[in-house]
Every structure is written in C-alpha cells, then in structure tokens.
Design a protein around this motif. Sequence first.
Motif, PDB file in Angstrom:
ATOM      1  N   ASP A 116       0.810  -1.226   0.000  1.00  0.00           N
ATOM      2  CA  ASP A 116       0.000   0.000   0.000  1.00  0.00           C
ATOM      3  C   ASP A 116       0.842   1.274   0.000  1.00  0.00           C
ATOM      4  OD1 ASP A 116      -2.533  -1.037  -0.168  1.00  0.00           O
ATOM      5  OD2 ASP A 116      -2.977  -0.923   1.968  1.00  0.00           O
ATOM      6  N   ILE A 117       2.135   1.154  -0.229  1.00  0.00           N
ATOM      7  CA  ILE A 117       3.042   2.292  -0.061  1.00  0.00           C
ATOM      8  C   ILE A 117       2.751   3.418  -1.063  1.00  0.00           C
ATOM      9  CG2 ILE A 117       4.923   1.575  -1.610  1.00  0.00           C
ATOM     10  CD1 ILE A 117       6.851   2.272   0.771  1.00  0.00           C
ATOM     11  N   GLY A 118       2.087   3.108  -2.158  1.00  0.00           N
ATOM     12  CA  GLY A 118       1.788   4.127  -3.161  1.00  0.00           C
ATOM     13  C   GLY A 118       0.400   4.702  -3.083  1.00  0.00           C
ATOM     14  N   ASN A 119      -0.378   4.282  -2.092  1.00  0.00           N
ATOM     15  CA  ASN A 119      -1.771   4.726  -2.013  1.00  0.00           C
ATOM     16  C   ASN A 119      -1.893   6.153  -1.493  1.00  0.00           C
ATOM     17  OD1 ASN A 119      -2.169   1.982  -2.631  1.00  0.00           O
ATOM     18  ND2 ASN A 119      -4.141   2.001  -1.603  1.00  0.00           N
ATOM     19  N   PRO A 120      -2.783   6.961  -2.088  1.00  0.00           N
ATOM     20  CA  PRO A 120      -2.992   8.349  -1.656  1.00  0.00           C
ATOM     21  C   PRO A 120      -3.693   8.423  -0.305  1.00  0.00           C
ATOM     22  CG  PRO A 120      -3.878   7.931  -3.867  1.00  0.00           C
ATOM     23  CD  PRO A 120      -3.613   6.605  -3.235  1.00  0.00           C
ATOM     24  N   PRO A 121      -3.792   9.623   0.272  1.00  0.00           N
ATOM     25  CA  PRO A 121      -4.568   9.787   1.504  1.00  0.00           C
ATOM     26  C   PRO A 121      -6.053   9.523   1.251  1.00  0.00           C
ATOM     27  CG  PRO A 121      -3.875  11.925   0.645  1.00  0.00           C
ATOM     28  CD  PRO A 121      -3.167  10.881  -0.161  1.00  0.00           C
ATOM     29  N   PHE A 122      -6.800   9.301   2.332  1.00  0.00           N
ATOM     30  CA  PHE A 122      -8.262   9.126   2.306  1.00  0.00           C
ATOM     31  C   PHE A 122      -8.718   7.837   1.627  1.00  0.00           C
ATOM     32  CE2 PHE A 122      -7.374  13.779   1.827  1.00  0.00           C
ATOM     33  CZ  PHE A 122      -7.535  14.098   3.159  1.00  0.00           C
ATOM     34  N   GLY A 123      -7.918   6.789   1.711  1.00  0.00           N
ATOM     35  CA  GLY A 123      -8.347   5.487   1.224  1.00  0.00           C
ATOM     36  C   GLY A 123      -8.490   5.436  -0.284  1.00  0.00           C
ATOM     37  N   HIS A 124      -9.313   4.482  -0.749  1.00  0.00           N
ATOM     38  CA  HIS A 124      -9.466   4.299  -2.192  1.00  0.00           C
ATOM     39  C   HIS A 124     -10.146   5.499  -2.850  1.00  0.00           C
ATOM     40  CE1 HIS A 124      -7.822   0.306  -2.486  1.00  0.00           C
ATOM     41  NE2 HIS A 124      -8.590  -0.118  -1.505  1.00  0.00           N
ATOM     42  N   SER A 125     -10.850   6.307  -2.070  1.00  0.00           N
ATOM     43  CA  SER A 125     -11.461   7.507  -2.643  1.00  0.00           C
ATOM     44  C   SER A 125     -10.374   8.482  -3.087  1.00  0.00           C
ATOM     45  CB  SER A 125     -12.390   8.179  -1.624  1.00  0.00           C
ATOM     46  OG  SER A 125     -11.667   8.655  -0.502  1.00  0.00           O
ATOM     47  N   GLY A 126      -9.174   8.391  -2.492  1.00  0.00           N
ATOM     48  CA  GLY A 126      -8.062   9.239  -2.908  1.00  0.00           C
ATOM     49  C   GLY A 126      -7.648   8.952  -4.336  1.00  0.00           C
ATOM     50  N   GLU A 127      -7.562   7.649  -4.680  1.00  0.00           N
ATOM     51  CA  GLU A 127      -7.255   7.273  -6.063  1.00  0.00           C
ATOM     52  C   GLU A 127      -8.312   7.807  -7.013  1.00  0.00           C
ATOM     53  OE1 GLU A 127      -5.011   2.989  -6.076  1.00  0.00           O
ATOM     54  OE2 GLU A 127      -7.058   2.996  -5.350  1.00  0.00           O
ATOM     55  N   LYS A 128      -9.564   7.628  -6.641  1.00  0.00           N
ATOM     56  CA  LYS A 128     -10.662   8.076  -7.504  1.00  0.00           C
ATOM     57  C   LYS A 128     -10.661   9.592  -7.670  1.00  0.00           C
ATOM     58  CE  LYS A 128     -13.581   4.190  -6.063  1.00  0.00           C
ATOM     59  NZ  LYS A 128     -14.779   3.802  -5.262  1.00  0.00           N
ATOM     60  N   ALA A 129     -10.323  10.306  -6.593  1.00  0.00           N
ATOM     61  CA  ALA A 129     -10.303  11.769  -6.649  1.00  0.00           C
ATOM     62  C   ALA A 129      -9.243  12.264  -7.621  1.00  0.00           C
ATOM     63  CB  ALA A 129     -10.055  12.341  -5.256  1.00  0.00           C
ATOM     64  N   ILE A 130      -8.061  11.640  -7.598  1.00  0.00           N
ATOM     65  CA  ILE A 130      -7.001  12.024  -8.535  1.00  0.00           C
ATOM     66  C   ILE A 130      -7.445  11.736  -9.969  1.00  0.00           C
ATOM     67  CG2 ILE A 130      -4.642  11.536  -9.313  1.00  0.00           C
ATOM     68  CD1 ILE A 130      -3.911  10.979  -6.386  1.00  0.00           C
ATOM     69  N   GLY A 131      -8.030  10.566 -10.179  1.00  0.00           N
ATOM     70  CA  GLY A 131      -8.505  10.212 -11.517  1.00  0.00           C
ATOM     71  C   GLY A 131      -9.565  11.157 -12.038  1.00  0.00           C
ATOM     72  N   GLU A 132     -10.532  11.498 -11.191  1.00  0.00           N
ATOM     73  CA  GLU A 132     -11.615  12.393 -11.612  1.00  0.00           C
ATOM     74  C   GLU A 132     -11.105  13.780 -11.953  1.00  0.00           C
ATOM     75  OE1 GLU A 132     -14.756  11.899 -12.311  1.00  0.00           O
ATOM     76  OE2 GLU A 132     -14.559   9.758 -11.892  1.00  0.00           O
ATOM     77  N   PHE A 133     -10.047  14.219 -11.276  1.00  0.00           N
ATOM     78  CA  PHE A 133      -9.456  15.526 -11.562  1.00  0.00           C
ATOM     79  C   PHE A 133      -9.031  15.614 -13.025  1.00  0.00           C
ATOM     80  CE2 PHE A 133      -5.658  18.226 -11.929  1.00  0.00           C
ATOM     81  CZ  PHE A 133      -6.131  19.424 -11.403  1.00  0.00           C
ATOM     82  N   PHE A 134      -8.515  14.506 -13.555  1.00  0.00           N
ATOM     83  CA  PHE A 134      -8.051  14.502 -14.948  1.00  0.00           C
ATOM     84  C   PHE A 134      -9.146  14.079 -15.931  1.00  0.00           C
ATOM     85  CE2 PHE A 134      -4.108  14.212 -12.521  1.00  0.00           C
ATOM     86  CZ  PHE A 134      -3.351  15.190 -13.151  1.00  0.00           C
ATOM     87  N   LYS A 135     -10.086  13.267 -15.489  1.00  0.00           N
ATOM     88  CA  LYS A 135     -11.153  12.831 -16.391  1.00  0.00           C
ATOM     89  C   LYS A 135     -12.191  13.917 -16.612  1.00  0.00           C
ATOM     90  CE  LYS A 135     -11.907   8.763 -14.339  1.00  0.00           C
ATOM     91  NZ  LYS A 135     -12.459   7.429 -14.003  1.00  0.00           N
ATOM     92  N   THR A 136     -12.653  14.521 -15.531  1.00  0.00           N
ATOM     93  CA  THR A 136     -13.772  15.465 -15.640  1.00  0.00           C
ATOM     94  C   THR A 136     -13.489  16.828 -15.020  1.00  0.00           C
ATOM     95  OG1 THR A 136     -14.752  14.657 -13.556  1.00  0.00           O
ATOM     96  CG2 THR A 136     -15.426  13.553 -15.588  1.00  0.00           C
ATOM     97  N   GLY A 137     -12.348  16.970 -14.362  1.00  0.00           N
ATOM     98  CA  GLY A 137     -12.041  18.218 -13.670  1.00  0.00           C
ATOM     99  C   GLY A 137     -11.054  19.092 -14.426  1.00  0.00           C
ATOM    100  N   PHE A 138     -10.351  19.911 -13.695  1.00  0.00           N
ATOM    101  CA  PHE A 138      -9.415  20.883 -14.253  1.00  0.00           C
ATOM    102  C   PHE A 138      -8.350  20.209 -15.120  1.00  0.00           C
ATOM    103  CE2 PHE A 138      -5.472  23.338 -13.966  1.00  0.00           C
ATOM    104  CZ  PHE A 138      -5.907  24.603 -14.349  1.00  0.00           C
ATOM    105  N   GLY A 139      -7.941  19.004 -14.750  1.00  0.00           N
ATOM    106  CA  GLY A 139      -6.872  18.313 -15.470  1.00  0.00           C
ATOM    107  C   GLY A 139      -7.263  17.790 -16.831  1.00  0.00           C
ATOM    108  N   ASN A 140      -8.539  17.826 -17.163  1.00  0.00           N
ATOM    109  CA  ASN A 140      -9.011  17.347 -18.465  1.00  0.00           C
ATOM    110  C   ASN A 140      -8.372  18.120 -19.618  1.00  0.00           C
ATOM    111  OD1 ASN A 140     -11.449  17.824 -20.711  1.00  0.00           O
ATOM    112  ND2 ASN A 140     -11.151  15.697 -20.063  1.00  0.00           N
ATOM    113  N   GLN A 141      -7.959  19.367 -19.369  1.00  0.00           N
ATOM    114  CA  GLN A 141      -7.380  20.208 -20.415  1.00  0.00           C
ATOM    115  C   GLN A 141      -6.053  19.660 -20.954  1.00  0.00           C
ATOM    116  OE1 GLN A 141      -5.340  23.913 -18.929  1.00  0.00           O
ATOM    117  NE2 GLN A 141      -6.311  23.299 -16.995  1.00  0.00           N
ATOM    118  N   PHE A 142      -5.435  18.749 -20.220  1.00  0.00           N
ATOM    119  CA  PHE A 142      -4.137  18.230 -20.645  1.00  0.00           C
ATOM    120  C   PHE A 142      -4.253  17.023 -21.578  1.00  0.00           C
ATOM    121  CE2 PHE A 142      -3.398  19.943 -16.275  1.00  0.00           C
ATOM    122  CZ  PHE A 142      -2.635  21.040 -16.655  1.00  0.00           C
ATOM    123  N   LYS A 143      -5.468  16.556 -21.811  1.00  0.00           N
ATOM    124  CA  LYS A 143      -5.676  15.325 -22.582  1.00  0.00           C
ATOM    125  C   LYS A 143      -4.997  15.367 -23.944  1.00  0.00           C
ATOM    126  CE  LYS A 143      -9.278  12.283 -24.399  1.00  0.00           C
ATOM    127  NZ  LYS A 143     -10.748  12.022 -24.498  1.00  0.00           N
TER     128      LYS A 143
END
Length: 447
Positions: A116-143
């Motif tokens: 689990d050494i690479g897992n973000p804070p706040f459990g598995h929701s942390g992974e999802k939060a990072i992903g959503e930032f790029f899928k549907t959030g501000f990070g989408n502009q980098f696609k």
Amino acid sequence: MNWEQLLSLKRFGDTHKRLRKEQDETRLGFEVDYDRIIFSSEFRSLQDKTQVVPLSQTDFVHTRLTHSLEVSVVGRSIGRNVGQKVLEKHPHLKKVHGFRANDFGAIVAAASLAHDIGNPPFGHSGEKAIGEFFKTGFGNQFKEQLTAKQYQDLCDFEGNANGFKILTESRAGREGGLRLSYATLGAFTKYPKESLPKKPTKHIADKKYGFFQSEKEAFKDVANELGLIPTGTNEHISFSRHPLAYLVEAADDICYTIIDFEDGINLGLIQEEFALEYLINLVRHTINTKKYQLLSNTQDRLSYLRALAINTLINEAANNFMANEELILQGKFSKAIMDVSTYEAQIKDIIKVSVENIYQSSEVIEKEIAGYEVINQLLKSFTVAITNRYQGKPSSYDQLILRLLPNSFENLDDNLYTNLLNVCNHVAQLSDSNAILTYKKLKGTYL
C-alpha cells in the motif's frame, strides 16, 4: 517460468549475479528488502493514512501502516508454508541453489509490507479523486497534450503503479530507489501491465495496471530478469504474474476481510452478536467451544475468532497455491487464490456485510467527500503553478505555491507528463493530516 529465476536476488545496478548459496545467513538479501521498506519515509507516512474509516479518532481502527504490518505477518506465514512445499516438490532448489523455505516467506513479507506504499490519503477515494481531476475536472485540459497511455495513467491513477514508482525511482544519491531485490519487486506487482488496454482479459492480472509509462522500461528489466511470460500484443506491454504475487494478494485479502470486519464491530457499525456468528461460520471446524464460552468480553471473543480465522485462511491459501502451482508457473491461473477457497461463501458473506455497514456508512461517505475536495484543491493549485512555470510564465502566487513542493521540483523536467505525474505522486505521498493542513494553507484558513 522457473523458480530459479523467480527467486532472483538481483538489485538495480548489479553487474554480477547474486547467488543464494553465497548469501550471509545473518543478513539475507530478501530480509534486507523488508528493512529498507520499513525504514523508508514513504512507509512511515502510512501511519496517518486511511485504511477504512478516514480521519478516525479512535485508537483501535486500522491505518494503512497497521494494516500493512499485519498483511506482512500473514504473508510471511503463507510464504513459508508454500516455500516448504515448493522445496519438497523441487528439491534441487535447496540442494543445488541453497534456497530455504524462509526465503519465500521473506519475499512475500517484504512485498506485502510495501503493498500500500503508493496509495494516496483518504483510502481508495483518494485514487478516484485524482482520476476524476483529470477525467472530468481541471486536469481534463491536458488530454490533447499527452499520449493515450500517459493520459490513462492519470485518469486511472493507481496506487499499485505509484508504489512501483516509489520503490524503483532513481533520484540524486538514491539510484534505483530502495534497491530491492527483483524477486520482491516481482511479487509486489499484482498487475504487471500498462494502463491500456483496460481489462483486456478476465485474468486477475489484468484487473488493474501495475506501472506508469515513466517506469515501463524499469519493469521490463525486472520482468526479463525474473523470466515472466510476455502476454501483451503489438505495442502493449504486459506479463504473467510472479507466482508469489498471488500470495501477497491472498494475505491482503485475508486481512481486509477479517480486520475491516473487526473494525466495523469495534466502531459499532456492525452488531456484535450478528458479526460473531459470521466469524464462527468461518471457523466452525476448529473452534474450541469451551474456551470460547469462557471469554467474557467482545474484544477477547473477537481476538480469538480472528486468530482462528486468519490461521484457517493461511493454510487454505497455501494449499490452494500448491494445488495450482503448475498452472501458476505457466501463467494460466486466472483467479485470485482466495476466489477458489472452500470458504468462498463465508468470505463473501463477511465482505457483503462490511460493504453495507462500513464502506457505505455515512461516517465513511462524509469523510470521503471531504477528501475529494482536499485532493482536488491540492492538485489544481500545484498543477497550475507547475504548468505555468513549465511554460515560463509563473505568477508571484505560483512561485509561493511551488515553495510548498519538495526540493525535487526545483529542476522541472521538460516533459508535461512527468511534471503532472510527479504532482500526483507528491499528493499521494501526503498523509491524511498533512493533506488537510496543506489544503488549509492554500485556503488561507490556517492563519
């Protein structure tokens, strides 16, 4: 695949083979892996990272650190059990090469400790939060500025891949990361493939992915040394699992099944009488009824049933592995070890109760929502500052934000993907409390 290669003691930068029969028995190479992981700053941060309930104020709820320690203990027991059986089946491993049953336990324990050494804070929701930032959030502009695989790495940000990055990434004065043995790195990688294509088969090794594009060459080096079987097509990179990765996965499955359930009982999210009956169903054939009836409190009853359950599942995992060893070595065993357990029904019942009463409880959901907001704000602030500096137009505010980042960000790479991934890696390494503290600083509420 063959065990001689799979048990490789090679480390990053080695120019000569490390032979098992030449190892110092008082400080075995595989055991050094465990030490390097446990003394790393990345591992220590797990003491303040969510396992099930984010930001819990109680002493008895598990964090990522206590969970990882417990998984390593279970993994060591399964590994030693399997090691003894493998050496009996393949005696030349001991007679010719000098391998011992404890070697298997040491590899699985080290890989389990790091799982689990690479897992973000706040459990598995942390992974999802990072992903959503790029899928549907501000990070989408980098696609449009990234390759499909680079963008997928970010959209499906994966703690397993980030863990491989942490364990192997070189930086000034630390070539090869923690310089773990290739056997441990192989056992650590449950999903030896790239982020694309997503789930190309029903094989358990294709369920997720195990390395970012930035570590693709590093993993290919590890896979070739270990003799993992290539399973990719055309330009897509994937390999069969290292057999001991099945045991790391089993140790994790056993712990989160039993220990998360125990946390739910201690938190009052699952009724004691109801919960204990589920555990009794799992250990009905080994329980000492007289001893159990003498236990007068919940904690003692839970501890007794937990110990029985874990011991039962350890033996089950080892037996299931050996029953399927030939298929595993051929890369043809497509399920998790515990998915073929004779206790599958009891395990599924426990997990179902945990999902309904713990993972979907209002306490967990409310804190996961807060975690989404924290991670989104951190990523937005850091990516704006990083990309503005990358483009040569940082504002005064950007310069201040950049000072919150580690010194490693001072010399930015000229690659956008690398910069974005490093931001994600930095945020993922923050503990729950540190993430919240940084969020408050950015919001101006820390003063």
